[in-house]
Design a protein around this motif. Structure first.
Motif, short mmCIF file in Angstrom:
data_model
loop_
_atom_site.label_atom_id
_atom_site.label_comp_id
_atom_site.label_asym_id
_atom_site.label_seq_id
_atom_site.Cartn_x
_atom_site.Cartn_y
_atom_site.Cartn_z
N GLY A 168 -37.09 12.22 4.30
CA GLY A 168 -36.01 13.14 3.95
C GLY A 168 -34.83 13.00 4.88
O GLY A 168 -34.74 12.03 5.65
N LEU A 169 -33.95 13.97 4.80
CA LEU A 169 -32.74 14.00 5.62
C LEU A 169 -32.95 14.99 6.75
O LEU A 169 -33.38 16.14 6.52
CB LEU A 169 -31.55 14.42 4.76
CG LEU A 169 -30.22 14.66 5.47
CD1 LEU A 169 -29.71 13.36 6.09
CD2 LEU A 169 -29.20 15.24 4.48
N VAL A 170 -32.64 14.58 7.96
CA VAL A 170 -32.80 15.45 9.12
C VAL A 170 -31.66 15.19 10.09
O VAL A 170 -31.13 14.07 10.14
CB VAL A 170 -34.17 15.19 9.79
CG1 VAL A 170 -34.26 13.77 10.30
CG2 VAL A 170 -34.46 16.19 10.88
N GLN A 171 -31.29 16.19 10.84
CA GLN A 171 -30.24 16.02 11.85
C GLN A 171 -30.80 15.34 13.09
O GLN A 171 -32.00 15.45 13.40
CB GLN A 171 -29.66 17.38 12.22
CG GLN A 171 -28.78 17.99 11.13
CD GLN A 171 -28.04 19.22 11.62
OE1 GLN A 171 -28.55 19.95 12.47
NE2 GLN A 171 -26.86 19.46 11.06
N GLY B 180 -33.91 16.24 15.47
CA GLY B 180 -34.94 16.93 14.70
C GLY B 180 -36.23 16.14 14.61
O GLY B 180 -36.39 15.09 15.24
N SER B 181 -37.15 16.67 13.80
CA SER B 181 -38.48 16.09 13.65
C SER B 181 -38.84 15.94 12.18
O SER B 181 -38.34 16.68 11.33
CB SER B 181 -39.53 16.98 14.33
OG SER B 181 -39.27 17.12 15.70
N LEU B 182 -39.71 14.97 11.92
CA LEU B 182 -40.30 14.79 10.60
C LEU B 182 -41.71 14.27 10.79
O LEU B 182 -42.00 13.59 11.78
CB LEU B 182 -39.51 13.76 9.78
CG LEU B 182 -38.31 14.19 8.95
CD1 LEU B 182 -37.70 12.98 8.26
CD2 LEU B 182 -38.67 15.26 7.94
N ARG B 183 -42.56 14.57 9.82
CA ARG B 183 -43.89 13.98 9.81
C ARG B 183 -44.10 13.25 8.49
O ARG B 183 -44.04 13.85 7.42
CB ARG B 183 -44.98 15.03 9.98
CG ARG B 183 -46.36 14.39 10.19
CD ARG B 183 -47.45 15.40 10.36
NE ARG B 183 -47.85 16.02 9.08
CZ ARG B 183 -49.01 16.66 8.91
NH1 ARG B 183 -49.85 16.77 9.91
NH2 ARG B 183 -49.29 17.20 7.74
N LEU B 184 -44.33 11.96 8.60
CA LEU B 184 -44.65 11.16 7.43
C LEU B 184 -46.16 11.10 7.25
O LEU B 184 -46.91 11.10 8.24
CB LEU B 184 -44.10 9.74 7.58
CG LEU B 184 -42.61 9.61 7.90
CD1 LEU B 184 -42.22 8.13 7.95
CD2 LEU B 184 -41.75 10.38 6.92
N SER B 185 -46.59 11.04 6.01
CA SER B 185 -48.01 10.91 5.70
C SER B 185 -48.22 9.67 4.85
O SER B 185 -47.34 9.27 4.08
CB SER B 185 -48.51 12.13 4.92
OG SER B 185 -48.33 13.31 5.66
N CYS B 186 -49.39 9.09 5.00
CA CYS B 186 -49.77 7.94 4.17
C CYS B 186 -51.22 8.15 3.75
O CYS B 186 -52.12 8.10 4.59
CB CYS B 186 -49.62 6.65 4.96
SG CYS B 186 -50.29 5.19 4.12
N ALA B 187 -51.41 8.38 2.47
CA ALA B 187 -52.74 8.60 1.92
C ALA B 187 -53.27 7.30 1.35
O ALA B 187 -52.59 6.64 0.55
CB ALA B 187 -52.68 9.67 0.83
N LYS C 149 -33.13 9.94 16.05
CA LYS C 149 -31.79 9.42 16.31
C LYS C 149 -31.24 8.80 15.03
O LYS C 149 -32.02 8.35 14.17
CB LYS C 149 -31.85 8.34 17.40
CG LYS C 149 -32.49 8.79 18.70
CD LYS C 149 -32.60 7.61 19.66
CE LYS C 149 -33.27 8.02 20.96
NZ LYS C 149 -33.40 6.86 21.90
N PRO C 150 -29.93 8.71 14.91
CA PRO C 150 -29.37 8.05 13.71
C PRO C 150 -29.91 6.65 13.50
O PRO C 150 -30.08 6.20 12.36
CB PRO C 150 -27.87 8.05 14.00
CG PRO C 150 -27.65 9.26 14.86
CD PRO C 150 -28.88 9.33 15.74
N THR D 240 -33.52 9.59 6.66
CA THR D 240 -32.11 9.52 7.03
C THR D 240 -31.85 10.54 8.13
O THR D 240 -32.14 11.73 7.96
CB THR D 240 -31.20 9.82 5.82
OG1 THR D 240 -31.49 8.89 4.77
CG2 THR D 240 -29.74 9.69 6.22
N VAL D 241 -31.31 10.06 9.24
CA VAL D 241 -31.00 10.92 10.37
C VAL D 241 -29.48 11.00 10.51
O VAL D 241 -28.82 9.99 10.76
CB VAL D 241 -31.63 10.39 11.66
CG1 VAL D 241 -31.37 11.38 12.81
CG2 VAL D 241 -33.14 10.17 11.48
N SER D 242 -28.95 12.18 10.34
CA SER D 242 -27.50 12.36 10.43
C SER D 242 -27.09 12.71 11.86
O SER D 242 -27.84 13.37 12.58
CB SER D 242 -27.05 13.46 9.48
OG SER D 242 -27.62 14.70 9.85
#
Length: 132
Positions: free
Chosen positions: A10-13, A16-23, A89-90, A129-131
């Protein structure tokens, strides 16, 4: 046949943080026996190694560019590997792909220098996407 399905992009500043998953799934694929990795491809660049984790989860390796910010836990009971990303980071903007080693109980891919060609199964990718 092995299927890997990523989610969580997704889009994050920046910062920030994100968690990706892979099933993972597959009639003859026992997830807990296989090393897993994450790669990414930034716009206009080649796919590059991000992180990898051993089949049992006891060993991990990270690209220098993400070390200290990303972690790659796995849950063998859920047949899922994650990419926890913090302090984004961007320049982390990319499509992220998970990949699996076809060799059961293998350890040769636990290297920062592992390449795309060494992994056997791939997901379709998820966009981050990191803005700024």
């Amino acid at each position: 046949q092995v299927q890997l399905v990523e989610s969580g992009g997704g889009l994050v500043q920046a910062g920030g943080s994100l968690r990706l998953s892979c099933a993972a799934s597959g009639r003859t694929f026992t997830f807990s026996r296989h090393a897993m990795g994450w790669f990414r491809r930034a716009p206009g660049k080649e796919r590059e190694f991000v992180a990898a984790i051993s089949w049992g989860g006891g060993s991990t390796v990270y690209a220098d560019s993400v070390k200290g910010r990303f972690t790659i836990p796995r849950d063998n009971a859920k047949n899922t590997v994650y990419l926890q990303m913090k302090r984004l980071k961007p320049e982390d903007t990319a499509d992220y792909y998970c990949a699996a080693d076809a060799v059961a109980f293998g350890s040769s891919l636990l290297r920062k220098t592992s390449t795309v060609d060494e992994y056997d199964y791939w997901g379709q990718g998820t966009q981050v996407t990191v803005s700024s």
